[in-house]
Design a protein around this motif. Structure first.
Motif, PDB file in Angstrom:
ATOM      1  N   THR A 111     -14.429  -9.438  71.095  1.00  0.00           N
ATOM      2  CA  THR A 111     -15.763  -9.216  70.854  1.00  0.00           C
ATOM      3  C   THR A 111     -16.226 -11.054  70.979  1.00  0.00           C
ATOM      4  O   THR A 111     -15.009 -11.887  71.062  1.00  0.00           O
ATOM      5  CB  THR A 111     -16.383  -9.243  69.525  1.00  0.00           C
ATOM      6  N   ARG A 112     -17.400 -11.436  71.671  1.00  0.00           N
ATOM      7  CA  ARG A 112     -17.677 -12.435  72.043  1.00  0.00           C
ATOM      8  C   ARG A 112     -18.901 -12.854  70.695  1.00  0.00           C
ATOM      9  O   ARG A 112     -19.953 -14.208  70.927  1.00  0.00           O
ATOM     10  CB  ARG A 112     -18.139 -12.456  72.742  1.00  0.00           C
ATOM     11  N   ASP A 113     -19.283 -11.719  70.118  1.00  0.00           N
ATOM     12  CA  ASP A 113     -20.268 -12.459  68.881  1.00  0.00           C
ATOM     13  C   ASP A 113     -19.972 -13.323  68.230  1.00  0.00           C
ATOM     14  O   ASP A 113     -18.648 -13.515  68.032  1.00  0.00           O
ATOM     15  CB  ASP A 113     -20.276 -10.853  67.944  1.00  0.00           C
TER      16      ASP A 113
END
Length: 495
Positions: A111-113
């Motif tokens: 994830t890049r969250d």
């Protein structure tokens, strides 16, 4: 009292290292929890595309990390997601490097969250426990059996360690779960520690470095180990000497520069990149008054490091100079900067990376480019390869192991025959010259591995070979039997 050794990776290949020491009462520890690469997978089905945890973790009291390469730590996020909340024990340098490695791995593969990423890093940081080399650390097993671990320098990358695990019971210890190899002196499925009441010592080699490698001291074997879990990556070959590999690297660069071409070196951001910079700085220092090619002196040669992650790791390497070997520290005292010299250009921003690839494709400016990933399975090196593999003035230099099923292995195998490779789903013909310098491997070779075992004053009752292809394990096993029998009781080629 007995314990069992289970292997959840690096059994049929070199990636996915994950080994479990389980006490008979149930609790256990893991040594490494690595990602698989290429076509390699675990018996439970974990692989590069499906990297989850396929074994129970509720009884795991601690994870011990030998070093921070992804094939040894890449599944830690999945381990935590599966419920592991115990301490993560590692060396002091690894404690600084591990969050950087896993931050990038999570960004790339999960994830890049920003919120999720920060939550993971906060949890990870709370679990990391730095251990000094040479100090025993007790593990809370909740049983009457005492389990302790100690880290010793492994010479592979900064912070790398081999692990000694000590199991102390009031009775003779027994190792369960190994298959007998013909020619052994013990009944199938067990091997006995030598003395009743004496602690059993299990050594997990992790990845051992080669002697005389740049920057790091050579590993020294333990005084004894009853069971040795030994890597075998290069168990079927011998490396070039350091002087030979430096001469070959210099020759390859000089040839490429005469053609006004680009030298591409796929290298892992941590370990190999720093070693290459160290060696190239020395080549430039030794030849600073010579021409590398007509109209181009060595002092004018540009070395491009195209990896923001490698930059971060290199900064940590420079912060930890007290862990460097004596040769490297002498160079620093002499005013040299082995990891930060004038000819280095570091590319950070993605826009600058794309511009560099485009410029080199159009102009073929002579330079050396070091970029990840080391097996060409991702990262910025892929864009350079797509742009320059078809140019006969390009040289690609492999300095590390290329796993089966990776683009690096395909380029290494088919490139010298005028073949092709698929990169991100597209076919690219290979007209570049392809070179392999095994002397730059950060892994010990067959002779180094045998000498590690020979250096023990009390030899293991059992040696289990992991982290190697089948041929490498077979050749190393044969060499160990020839050199060390009958001092070693049993050699297990397949765990």
């Amino acid at each position: 009292m007995s314990f069992q050794l289970l292997h959840h990776g690096a059994v049929d290949g070199v990636t996915g290292s994950c080994h479990e020491l389980r006490l008979q009462e149930g609790p256990g520890i893991l040594v490494d929890c690595g990602m698989f690469q290429g076509q390699e997978c675990s018996s439970g089905g974990a692989c590069e595309e499906h990297p989850g945890i396929e074994f129970a973790v509720g009884h795991i009291r601690a994870l011990v990390v030998t070093h921070v390469h992804l094939d040894h730590v890449g599944r830690i996020p999945y381990l935590m997601a599966a419920g592991f909340a115990g301490p993560i024990l590692c060396s002091e340098p690894s404690a600084l490097l591990l969050p950087l490695v896993l931050e990038d791995a999570v960004k790339t593969g999960i994830t890049r969250d920003a919120g999720l990423l920060q939550s993971f890093l906060t949890r990870l940081q709370a679990l990391i426990v730095p251990l000094p080399y040479g100090k025993w650390r007790d593990i809370d097993t909740g049983t009457t059996t005492t389990l302790s671990v100690k880290l010793q320098p492994a010479g592979h990358i900064l912070g790398s360690a081999y692990v000694l695990a000590r199991v102390k019971t009031g009775a003779r210890s027994q190792v369960l779960g190994a298959e007998e190899i013909p020619g052994g002196n013990h009944p199938p499925g067990s091997s006995m520690a030598p003395t009743t009441g004496m602690p059993s010592l299990i050594c997990f080699s992790g990845d051992l470095g080669a002697p005389h490698a740049p920057l790091l001291p050579a590993p020294r074997p333990p005084w004894r180990a009853d069971v040795l879990v030994l890597e075998s990556t290069y168990g079927d070959r011998l490396h070039e000497g350091r002087r030979t590999r430096r001469v070959r690297l210099q020759g390859i660069i000089e040839t490429a520069l005469r053609d006004r071409g680009v030298v591409l070196i796929p290298a892992f951001s941590i370990g190999r990149t720093q070693e290459l910079l160290y060696e190239i700085e020395d080549i430039i220092h030794r030849n600073r008054e010579r021409f590398a090619a007509q109209g181009l002196t060595w002092e004018d040669l540009e070395i491009i490091v195209d990896s923001p992650l490698a930059l971060r790791y290199t900064q940590v390497y420079r912060q930890l100079q007290n862990f460097w070997d004596q040769e490297a520290q002498r160079r620093v005292r002499a005013g040299r900067h082995p990891l930060s010299f004038e000819q280095m250009t570091v590319i950070d921003r993605h826009e600058d990376h794309l511009a560099a690839v485009d410029y080199l494709q159009r102009k073929a400016r002579p330079c050396v480019v070091i970029a990840a990933s080391g097996m060409c399975s991702g990262g910025r090196i892929v864009n350079y390869l797509k742009a320059l593999l078809g140019d006969p003035r390009t040289d690609v230099v492999f300095v590390g192991y290329q796993a089966q099923g990776t683009p690096g292995r395909d380029i290494q195998t088919w490139g010298p025959r005028g073949g092709y490779v698929f990169l991100e789903g597209n076919r690219y013909d290979i007209r570049a010259r392809i070179h392999t310098l095994t002397g730059y491997s950060a892994h010990a070779d067959r002779s180094n591995l045998v000498n590690f075992v020979k250096g023990m004053r009390r030899r293991p009752v059992e040696v289990r070979l992991v982290h190697g292809d089948r041929q490498a394990r077979q050749v190393l096993a044969a060499e160990l039997r020839k050199v060390l029998r009958p001092a070693i009781g049993r050699i297990v080629e397949h765990c």
